[in-house]
Design an enzyme around this catalytic site. Structure first.
Site, PDB file in Angstrom:
ATOM      1  N   ASP A 152       0.814  -1.213   0.000  1.00  0.00           N
ATOM      2  CA  ASP A 152       0.000   0.000   0.000  1.00  0.00           C
ATOM      3  C   ASP A 152       0.848   1.265   0.000  1.00  0.00           C
ATOM      4  O   ASP A 152       0.599   2.185  -0.786  1.00  0.00           O
ATOM      5  CB  ASP A 152      -0.920  -0.007   1.226  1.00  0.00           C
ATOM      6  CG  ASP A 152      -1.728   1.267   1.355  1.00  0.00           C
ATOM      7  OD1 ASP A 152      -2.870   1.294   0.903  1.00  0.00           O
ATOM      8  OD2 ASP A 152      -1.195   2.266   1.905  1.00  0.00           O
ATOM      9  N   ALA A 184      -5.139   2.403  -0.273  1.00  0.00           N
ATOM     10  CA  ALA A 184      -5.059   1.621  -1.511  1.00  0.00           C
ATOM     11  C   ALA A 184      -5.511   0.183  -1.255  1.00  0.00           C
ATOM     12  O   ALA A 184      -6.239  -0.406  -2.061  1.00  0.00           O
ATOM     13  CB  ALA A 184      -3.644   1.644  -2.079  1.00  0.00           C
ATOM     14  N   ASP A 185      -5.095  -0.384  -0.143  1.00  0.00           N
ATOM     15  CA  ASP A 185      -5.566  -1.720   0.251  1.00  0.00           C
ATOM     16  C   ASP A 185      -7.075  -1.724   0.462  1.00  0.00           C
ATOM     17  O   ASP A 185      -7.785  -2.604  -0.032  1.00  0.00           O
ATOM     18  CB  ASP A 185      -4.884  -2.163   1.552  1.00  0.00           C
ATOM     19  CG  ASP A 185      -3.544  -2.839   1.329  1.00  0.00           C
ATOM     20  OD1 ASP A 185      -3.351  -3.433   0.254  1.00  0.00           O
ATOM     21  OD2 ASP A 185      -2.698  -2.777   2.226  1.00  0.00           O
ATOM     22  N   LEU A 186      -7.569  -0.770   1.236  1.00  0.00           N
ATOM     23  CA  LEU A 186      -8.981  -0.762   1.599  1.00  0.00           C
ATOM     24  C   LEU A 186      -9.871  -0.548   0.376  1.00  0.00           C
ATOM     25  O   LEU A 186     -10.888  -1.235   0.206  1.00  0.00           O
ATOM     26  CB  LEU A 186      -9.246   0.317   2.651  1.00  0.00           C
ATOM     27  CG  LEU A 186      -8.534   0.097   3.985  1.00  0.00           C
ATOM     28  CD1 LEU A 186      -8.711   1.311   4.889  1.00  0.00           C
ATOM     29  CD2 LEU A 186      -9.062  -1.148   4.680  1.00  0.00           C
ATOM     30  N   GLY A 189      -9.924  -3.663  -1.686  1.00  0.00           N
ATOM     31  CA  GLY A 189     -10.822  -4.637  -1.082  1.00  0.00           C
ATOM     32  C   GLY A 189     -12.273  -4.350  -1.395  1.00  0.00           C
ATOM     33  O   GLY A 189     -13.066  -5.260  -1.684  1.00  0.00           O
TER      34      GLY A 189
END
Length: 412
Positions: A152, A184-186, A189
């Site tokens: 991220d 960026a991860d969230l 997801g």
């Protein structure tokens, strides 16, 4: 008569979760919150990397730290854990068996890694053509960076977000800054969740599964939203603006006499109301400030004038007056203050769950409020391998097989 629990939208959907850390687990937790049965595959002995990402750790009933990191707890509720060694042929066979009994498989292995285990998308779809497979990587399955590991922090930098986050370069403290959570991860997801639901609808209509190729880098570029559009329309890359807005003025943090507040004027009518409250009605008629476009052009003249008038009164006095006039504004809370806010309390922002190590686990609730198929909190974030035997029995494995696999270290 005992009241039956409300149905959930994804009841009956089964998900095999081979992901770890955040983007994948955030996706599968969202699916699980909506009712999907999520089987989390973890490495025996260590499990998901985030189990060790502490402190802080969950405290047991005696107030002592357990081995369960708060990071892991925040992204893994409503799942069941099966600890199985994918490096072993027996472990690979177990996961292949499970893949034939689920609707969705989510994984975030490096490109090509699952082929070593016979769990690559091409192999699985040949055996199970209705399976929806979602692969989450840093840069996707194609392109010159496909084989790079993606994190991220690096993606926030590479994808342009850090170029527009942080204080202006010409002010003290200016320079690139990451966002305080792994956005960026969230976002990846969440986009993955949407894509999976779309693929399931297609599968239900046609019987055809498919592969979803999700990349943190792609998502970060999409997240640039209006700033990406600004660049494409103007050819000029936006820079860092600190707490100010690129396209709206005034829309930033200001210092009152006893603290900071957010003023988020979204249109000319709201600006006129603010000017009345500030005792400066003439500002709204000034040609430099009468419209948002002119306020953006004359930001350097207007903002110091606003700063001078706002710092003359206490924060709560401003907030009360602005809220009464329906001028968007807000306080700047710590996380503790945000969760204790009356609105957060009224909306049930924190949910209690009984965990195997403590009866007092609290988690931040899902924000999804569905009237007919509400989110349910069925399982606390699992201990490593907590459901191994249960899940293997459901998959049709015999007690003898389970015993042998455990003795050989294939499962835990």
């Amino acid at each position: 008569m005992q009241q039956q629990p409300s149905p959930q939208a994804l009841t009956g959907v089964r998900v095999l979760d081979l992901s770890r850390v955040l983007a994948g687990p955030w996706c599968t937790q969202t699916l699980a919150d909506l009712g999907a049965d999520v089987i989390k595959i973890e490495r025996p002995g260590s499990g998901d990397d985030t189990r060790a990402w502490g402190p802080p750790y969950l405290k047991d009933a005696d107030g002592q730290d357990t081995s369960e990191a708060a990071y892991f707890l925040g992204a893994n509720r409503n799942k069941r854990s099966l600890a199985v060694d994918l490096s072993r042929a027996e472990g690979q066979a177990i996961v292949r068996r499970l893949a034939g009994q689920v609707d969705v498989l989510v994984e975030n292995f490096k490109v090509g890694d699952l082929a070593r285990y016979g769990l690559d998308a091409q192999t699985l779809l040949a055996e199970h053509p209705g399976l929806v497979i979602c692969s989450i990587t840093g840069f996707g399955q194609t392109g010159p960076y496909a084989e790079r590991a993606g994190y991220d922090y690096a993606v926030q930098g590479m994808g342009g977000l850090m170029s527009v986050t942080g204080e202006r370069d010409d002010l003290p403290g200016g320079g690139p800054q990451k966002v305080g959570v792994a956005v960026a991860d969230l976002f990846t997801g969440m986009y993955a969740t949407v894509a999976i639901l779309a693929a399931l609808r297609h599968r239900d209509a046609t019987g055809q599964g498919q592969v979803i190729d999700m990349a943190l880098f792609d998502t970060q570029l999409a997240m640039l939203a209006n700033l990406g559009s600004n660049y494409l329309c103007s050819g000029k890359a936006p820079g860092r603006m600190g707490n100010a807005h690129q396209n709206i003025v005034p829309y930033q943090v200001f210092e009152a006499s006893d603290g900071h507040l957010i003023l988020a004027v979204g249109n000319d009518r709201q600006f006129a109301k603010f000017c009345e409250i500030a005792g400066q009605p003439g500002w709204a008629a000034d040609p430099r400030f009468a419209t948002n476009a002119e306020r953006v052009r004359h930001r350097a003249a207007l903002v110091p004038m606003l700063e001078d008038v706002i710092r003359q009164r206490p924060r709560n006095e401003w907030l009360a007056a602005l809220e009464a006039a329906k001028v968007p504004c807000g306080s700047i809370n710590s996380i503790g203050e945000a969760l204790a806010d009356p609105q957060a309390q009224a909306r049930g922002a924190v949910v209690p769950m009984a965990h195997p190590l403590t009866p007092d686990l609290r988690l931040i609730a899902s924000p999804m409020k569905l009237s007919a198929t509400p989110v349910a909190y069925r399982h606390a974030p699992p201990l490593l391998g907590q459901h191994s035997d249960e899940l293997l029995r459901e998959a049709g494995c015999s007690e003898e097989e389970i015993t042998v696999w455990r003795q050989r270290g294939v499962i835990a």
